[in-house]
Design a protein around this motif. Structure first.
Motif, PDB file in Angstrom:
ATOM      1  N   ILE A   1      60.078  27.836   4.993  1.00  0.00           N
ATOM      2  CA  ILE A   1      60.894  29.109   4.410  1.00  0.00           C
ATOM      3  C   ILE A   1      62.215  28.414   3.533  1.00  0.00           C
ATOM      4  CG2 ILE A   1      62.180  31.135   4.849  1.00  0.00           C
ATOM      5  CD1 ILE A   1      60.889  31.183   7.584  1.00  0.00           C
ATOM      6  N   CYS A   2      62.450  27.462   4.153  1.00  0.00           N
ATOM      7  CA  CYS A   2      63.687  26.687   3.456  1.00  0.00           C
ATOM      8  C   CYS A   2      63.269  26.042   2.205  1.00  0.00           C
ATOM      9  CB  CYS A   2      64.394  25.436   4.412  1.00  0.00           C
ATOM     10  SG  CYS A   2      65.284  26.001   5.628  1.00  0.00           S
ATOM     11  N   MET A   3      62.055  25.573   1.965  1.00  0.00           N
ATOM     12  CA  MET A   3      61.790  25.043   0.772  1.00  0.00           C
ATOM     13  C   MET A   3      61.616  26.081  -0.200  1.00  0.00           C
ATOM     14  SD  MET A   3      61.597  21.941   1.881  1.00  0.00           S
ATOM     15  CE  MET A   3      61.233  21.045   0.392  1.00  0.00           C
ATOM     16  N   GLY A   4      61.112  27.199  -0.153  1.00  0.00           N
ATOM     17  CA  GLY A   4      61.064  28.368  -1.044  1.00  0.00           C
ATOM     18  C   GLY A   4      62.387  28.677  -1.108  1.00  0.00           C
ATOM     19  N   THR A   5      63.385  29.134  -0.239  1.00  0.00           N
ATOM     20  CA  THR A   5      64.629  29.498  -0.667  1.00  0.00           C
ATOM     21  C   THR A   5      65.517  28.352  -1.294  1.00  0.00           C
ATOM     22  OG1 THR A   5      65.274  29.035   1.671  1.00  0.00           O
ATOM     23  CG2 THR A   5      64.771  31.399   1.326  1.00  0.00           C
ATOM     24  N   ALA A   6      65.435  27.038  -1.037  1.00  0.00           N
ATOM     25  CA  ALA A   6      66.211  26.250  -1.678  1.00  0.00           C
ATOM     26  C   ALA A   6      65.955  25.962  -3.160  1.00  0.00           C
ATOM     27  CB  ALA A   6      65.872  24.750  -1.023  1.00  0.00           C
ATOM     28  N   LEU A   7      64.517  26.322  -3.413  1.00  0.00           N
ATOM     29  CA  LEU A   7      64.548  26.346  -4.915  1.00  0.00           C
ATOM     30  C   LEU A   7      65.096  27.630  -5.836  1.00  0.00           C
ATOM     31  CD1 LEU A   7      60.770  25.668  -5.410  1.00  0.00           C
ATOM     32  CD2 LEU A   7      62.476  24.560  -6.484  1.00  0.00           C
ATOM     33  N   ILE A   8      65.372  28.568  -5.084  1.00  0.00           N
ATOM     34  CA  ILE A   8      65.773  29.722  -5.535  1.00  0.00           C
ATOM     35  C   ILE A   8      67.302  29.295  -5.730  1.00  0.00           C
ATOM     36  CG2 ILE A   8      66.477  32.197  -5.075  1.00  0.00           C
ATOM     37  CD1 ILE A   8      64.120  32.559  -3.498  1.00  0.00           C
ATOM     38  N   LEU A   9      68.015  28.895  -4.723  1.00  0.00           N
ATOM     39  CA  LEU A   9      69.383  28.529  -4.756  1.00  0.00           C
ATOM     40  C   LEU A   9      69.543  27.392  -5.683  1.00  0.00           C
ATOM     41  CD1 LEU A   9      70.284  28.768  -1.266  1.00  0.00           C
ATOM     42  CD2 LEU A   9      71.521  29.993  -3.023  1.00  0.00           C
ATOM     43  N   LEU A  10      68.531  26.481  -5.658  1.00  0.00           N
ATOM     44  CA  LEU A  10      68.881  25.672  -6.773  1.00  0.00           C
ATOM     45  C   LEU A  10      68.875  25.924  -8.319  1.00  0.00           C
ATOM     46  CD1 LEU A  10      68.556  22.227  -7.413  1.00  0.00           C
ATOM     47  CD2 LEU A  10      66.264  22.788  -8.025  1.00  0.00           C
ATOM     48  N   VAL A  11      68.049  27.020  -8.449  1.00  0.00           N
ATOM     49  CA  VAL A  11      67.778  27.389  -9.951  1.00  0.00           C
ATOM     50  C   VAL A  11      69.266  28.338 -10.005  1.00  0.00           C
ATOM     51  CG1 VAL A  11      66.649  29.027 -11.233  1.00  0.00           C
ATOM     52  CG2 VAL A  11      65.409  27.346  -9.935  1.00  0.00           C
ATOM     53  N   ALA A  12      69.425  28.944  -9.095  1.00  0.00           N
ATOM     54  CA  ALA A  12      70.806  29.849  -9.200  1.00  0.00           C
ATOM     55  C   ALA A  12      71.960  29.130  -9.556  1.00  0.00           C
ATOM     56  CB  ALA A  12      70.893  30.644  -7.917  1.00  0.00           C
ATOM     57  N   VAL A  13      71.981  27.896  -8.698  1.00  0.00           N
ATOM     58  CA  VAL A  13      73.229  27.268  -8.874  1.00  0.00           C
ATOM     59  C   VAL A  13      73.363  26.373 -10.197  1.00  0.00           C
ATOM     60  CG1 VAL A  13      74.550  25.016  -7.884  1.00  0.00           C
ATOM     61  CG2 VAL A  13      73.680  26.886  -6.243  1.00  0.00           C
ATOM     62  N   GLU A  14      72.074  25.872 -10.808  1.00  0.00           N
ATOM     63  CA  GLU A  14      72.182  25.260 -11.943  1.00  0.00           C
ATOM     64  C   GLU A  14      72.262  26.169 -13.188  1.00  0.00           C
ATOM     65  OE1 GLU A  14      69.323  21.392 -10.626  1.00  0.00           O
ATOM     66  OE2 GLU A  14      68.331  23.058 -11.561  1.00  0.00           O
ATOM     67  N   PHE A  15      71.805  27.243 -12.912  1.00  0.00           N
ATOM     68  CA  PHE A  15      72.035  28.620 -14.084  1.00  0.00           C
ATOM     69  C   PHE A  15      73.714  28.471 -14.174  1.00  0.00           C
ATOM     70  CE2 PHE A  15      68.499  31.538 -14.279  1.00  0.00           C
ATOM     71  CZ  PHE A  15      67.513  30.643 -14.610  1.00  0.00           C
ATOM     72  N   SER A  16      74.388  28.635 -13.208  1.00  0.00           N
ATOM     73  CA  SER A  16      75.926  28.760 -13.309  1.00  0.00           C
ATOM     74  C   SER A  16      76.843  27.695 -13.463  1.00  0.00           C
ATOM     75  CB  SER A  16      76.309  29.797 -12.121  1.00  0.00           C
ATOM     76  OG  SER A  16      75.899  29.240 -11.052  1.00  0.00           O
ATOM     77  N   THR A  17      76.609  26.744 -12.714  1.00  0.00           N
ATOM     78  CA  THR A  17      77.687  25.490 -12.746  1.00  0.00           C
ATOM     79  C   THR A  17      77.197  24.249 -12.987  1.00  0.00           C
ATOM     80  OG1 THR A  17      77.207  25.224 -10.476  1.00  0.00           O
ATOM     81  CG2 THR A  17      78.812  26.882 -10.922  1.00  0.00           C
ATOM     82  N   ALA A  18      76.014  23.999 -13.738  1.00  0.00           N
ATOM     83  CA  ALA A  18      75.615  22.728 -13.667  1.00  0.00           C
ATOM     84  C   ALA A  18      75.275  22.252 -15.339  1.00  0.00           C
ATOM     85  CB  ALA A  18      74.069  22.452 -13.145  1.00  0.00           C
ATOM     86  N   ASP A  19      75.093  21.124 -15.557  1.00  0.00           N
ATOM     87  CA  ASP A  19      75.024  20.608 -16.847  1.00  0.00           C
ATOM     88  C   ASP A  19      73.843  19.595 -16.815  1.00  0.00           C
ATOM     89  OD1 ASP A  19      76.002  18.550 -15.941  1.00  0.00           O
ATOM     90  OD2 ASP A  19      77.748  18.422 -17.252  1.00  0.00           O
ATOM     91  N   SER A  20      72.940  19.935 -15.925  1.00  0.00           N
ATOM     92  CA  SER A  20      71.834  19.126 -15.640  1.00  0.00           C
ATOM     93  C   SER A  20      70.748  19.764 -14.714  1.00  0.00           C
ATOM     94  CB  SER A  20      71.820  17.595 -15.246  1.00  0.00           C
ATOM     95  OG  SER A  20      72.677  17.732 -14.109  1.00  0.00           O
ATOM     96  N   GLY A  21      69.619  19.379 -14.874  1.00  0.00           N
ATOM     97  CA  GLY A  21      68.514  20.082 -13.614  1.00  0.00           C
ATOM     98  C   GLY A  21      67.671  21.013 -14.316  1.00  0.00           C
ATOM     99  N   VAL A  22      66.616  21.194 -13.700  1.00  0.00           N
ATOM    100  CA  VAL A  22      65.444  22.078 -13.961  1.00  0.00           C
ATOM    101  C   VAL A  22      66.055  23.532 -14.360  1.00  0.00           C
ATOM    102  CG1 VAL A  22      63.315  22.903 -13.723  1.00  0.00           C
ATOM    103  CG2 VAL A  22      63.851  20.673 -12.869  1.00  0.00           C
ATOM    104  N   GLY A  23      66.565  23.948 -13.595  1.00  0.00           N
ATOM    105  CA  GLY A  23      67.332  25.250 -13.787  1.00  0.00           C
ATOM    106  C   GLY A  23      68.214  25.369 -14.914  1.00  0.00           C
ATOM    107  N   TYR A  24      69.154  24.378 -15.042  1.00  0.00           N
ATOM    108  CA  TYR A  24      70.058  24.460 -16.380  1.00  0.00           C
ATOM    109  C   TYR A  24      69.301  24.266 -17.431  1.00  0.00           C
ATOM    110  CZ  TYR A  24      72.891  22.200 -19.669  1.00  0.00           C
ATOM    111  OH  TYR A  24      73.247  22.116 -21.088  1.00  0.00           O
ATOM    112  N   ARG A  25      67.921  23.511 -17.568  1.00  0.00           N
ATOM    113  CA  ARG A  25      67.341  23.436 -18.828  1.00  0.00           C
ATOM    114  C   ARG A  25      66.759  24.675 -19.113  1.00  0.00           C
ATOM    115  NH1 ARG A  25      69.073  20.204 -21.677  1.00  0.00           N
ATOM    116  NH2 ARG A  25      69.123  18.703 -19.800  1.00  0.00           N
TER     117      ARG A  25
END
Lengths: 270, 272
Positions: free
Chosen positions: A199-223
């Motif tokens: 379950i963690c692996m799935g939700t970690a991906l969601i959070l990763l993208v959400a975090v990278e959308f809002s506060t990152a300048d790198s990463g798959v979500g940011y891109r």
């Protein structure tokens, strides 16, 4: 008039994966979908501005795979997931085991966890940004908090669902607390721990993208987000593809680890 | 066997589940002395508290009243090892590690000497060539033999067996009884053996103690003076075996009917 019922192998249900044209049926459906999409894109049935043809996406993907930026994004995203996972899973498993084994710990923590678990962890991001700043730590911690709760709950469930008899064997033979912890509670909780990991692996991906959308300048979500701001739809789709492949890869990795670590825990397969 | 100091002395032990006054009284002030090296079988109707009693010996339950004293003569040997009715081999350990578990867990592992002991009992139970297997790869009978190997390898001062063969099919049970008798005759540790099988009790025991329906009390004690070593097939053919089994049933049959009536009353009361 009397009839004769023949019972032989001819009516036996067929075993194995269903195949069409020699291919497993699970492989056929995505291929058909992609084929239809490709045709629709080329004939103009769908707007390629929003739904570029799969061949275009693949071509963009291959082109990007030649760039350092692509691998840089992938690397930093994997790092965020990995660090967040370790930061959350280790204490999660320990607390889950303690809750399963010691009644006072369980009674003290159960209501707390029940109350905190439903809070969407992404809602804490602003607070975590205040505490840890905009750097990597706040991203790790967002993922870690989520992982911590999932691992605590599933590890606890794993200990509790371990048949009592195994604890009784240890108790009868005067095994120490620590021995019981290591030889009964932990292995007994492993199936639960793996459920938690899945379950963690799935939700970690969601959070990763959400975090990278809002506060990152790198990463798959940011891109993906960046692709929107500059209207590079093909690049956005490459991002989706990478996320999908990551999700699939994590799922296979957990399956593989599970078979390796808990070979005795067989799924009931037909 | 009276006159000797007991290996196990049960003194006015009662067990009440739930409320001390209105709760379920499983065992009612029982006394029992078991001598060192004695093989005692306890029989009784379902729900008479015989499992509760042996679980108290094993340290898994505590008496509500009274006292149980078990003489722990050699600190290098664990006091008790229990063989349970259910499958109790750890699924995450190999057969060899399962058999060694008792010695390792109780902190009485002594290197090569212990390993030899574990191997010996794996051989005796026919599991030596399966030592690298996991329990889920074994049959039900093999898993129970593994529990027996684990308990014997632990070298306890008292072996506790709670209906160890109840889950086995009849034919496997016959073989296991004989194997257990042979194994025990070699070591002669004190044994408490709970069973429903009257023939099993007569075949294995030096003494059979009969418990009443709940609340459990000891209502009879029968010395079994059949010669050892006992070969199952031969013993079963003797008239003494039949007479002893019949005598037990004479005593127990009444208790079983009482237990049935109690059970029926309880279910009806709960249904209202």
């Amino acid at each position: 008039m009397a009839t004769i019922e023949t019972i032989d192998v001819s009516r036996a249900p067929r075993k194995g994966t269903r195949r069409v044209l020699g291919m497993p049926i699970g492989l056929i459906s995505p291929i058909v979908l992609l084929g239809l999409w490709e045709i629709a894109a080329r004939t103009g049935a769908v707007n390629v501005t929003f739904f570029p043809a799969p061949s275009t996406i693949l071509a963009t993907g291959f082109a990007q795979a030649q760039t350092a930026q692509f691998w840089g994004d992938l690397g930093i995203s994997l790092q965020r997931i990995a660090v967040g996972l370790v930061m959350g899973a280790v204490p999660g498993v320990l607390v889950g085991l303690a809750m399963g084994l010691f009644r006072p710990v369980r009674e003290a923590l159960n209501p707390l966890i029940a109350a905190l678990f439903p809070i969407p962890k992404i809602a804490l991001l602003p607070l975590l940004l205040l505490i840890f700043g905009i750097g990597e730590t706040s991203k790790y911690v967002t993922i870690a908090i989520n992982v911590f709760f999932l691992m605590t709950i599933n590890t606890f469930a794993g200990v509790v669902s371990t048949p009592k008899i195994y604890f009784e064997v240890a108790r009868n033979l005067k095994a120490s607390r620590l021995k019981t912890y290591l030889t009964v509670a932990l292995p007994g909780a492993l199936p639960g721990i793996f459920t938690g990991l899945r379950i963690c692996m799935g939700t970690a991906l969601i959070l990763l993208v959400a975090v990278e959308f809002s506060t990152a300048d790198s990463g798959v979500g940011y891109r993906i987000w960046w692709a929107w701001t500059v209207f590079w739809v093909d690049t956005m789709y490459v991002g989706f593809l990478v996320i999908a492949i990551l999700g699939l890869g994590f799922s296979y990795a957990v399956d593989f680890l599970e078979r390796l670590v808990i070979p005795w825990h067989r799924k009931h397969e037909r | 066997m009276t006159g000797k100091t007991g290996k196990i002395e049960v003194d006015g032990v009662a067990k009440v589940f739930g409320d001390p006054q209105r709760g379920f009284r499983a065992i009612d002030k029982v006394d029992l002395t078991i001598a060192d090296g004695e093989f005692v079988c306890i029989v009784g109707p379902s729900g008479c508290g015989k499992s509760t009693l042996i679980r108290m010996f094993a340290g898994l339950e505590h008496p509500s009243e009274g006292q149980i004293r078990i003489a722990h003569d050699n600190p290098d040997r664990p006091m008790t090892a229990m063989i349970f009715q259910q499958e109790s081999a750890f699924p995450w350990l190999t057969v060899a590690d399962n058999a060694a578990y008792g010695l390792r867990a109780s902190g009485t592992w002594r290197g090569a000497e212990s390993q030899e002991r574990v191997d010996y009992f794996l051989q005796k139970t026919g599991l030596y060539s399966f030592r690298d297997f996991r329990p889920d790869q074994l049959s039900g009978g093999m898993k129970q033999r593994l529990s027996i190997a684990r308990a014997f390898a632990t070298n306890p001062e008292v072996l506790l067996m709670d209906e160890p063969f109840a889950a086995l099919d009849e034919q496997n049970k016959l073989i296991m009884q004989e194997e257990l008798a042979t194994l025990w005759e070699e070591f002669r540790s004190t044994v408490v053996f709970i069973t429903h099988g009257l023939d099993e009790a007569v075949l294995l025991g030096d003494r059979v103690v009969v418990m009443s329906s709940a609340p459990g009390r000891f209502i009879h004690s029968l010395e079994i003076d059949l010669p050892r070593p006992r070969k199952s097939a031969e013993i079963r053919r003797t008239p003494e075996f039949g007479a002893l089994t019949a005598e037990l049933w004479d005593i127990l049959g009444h208790e079983v009917r009482t237990a049935r009536q109690q059970e029926a009353d309880r279910i009806q009361a709960a249904g209202r």
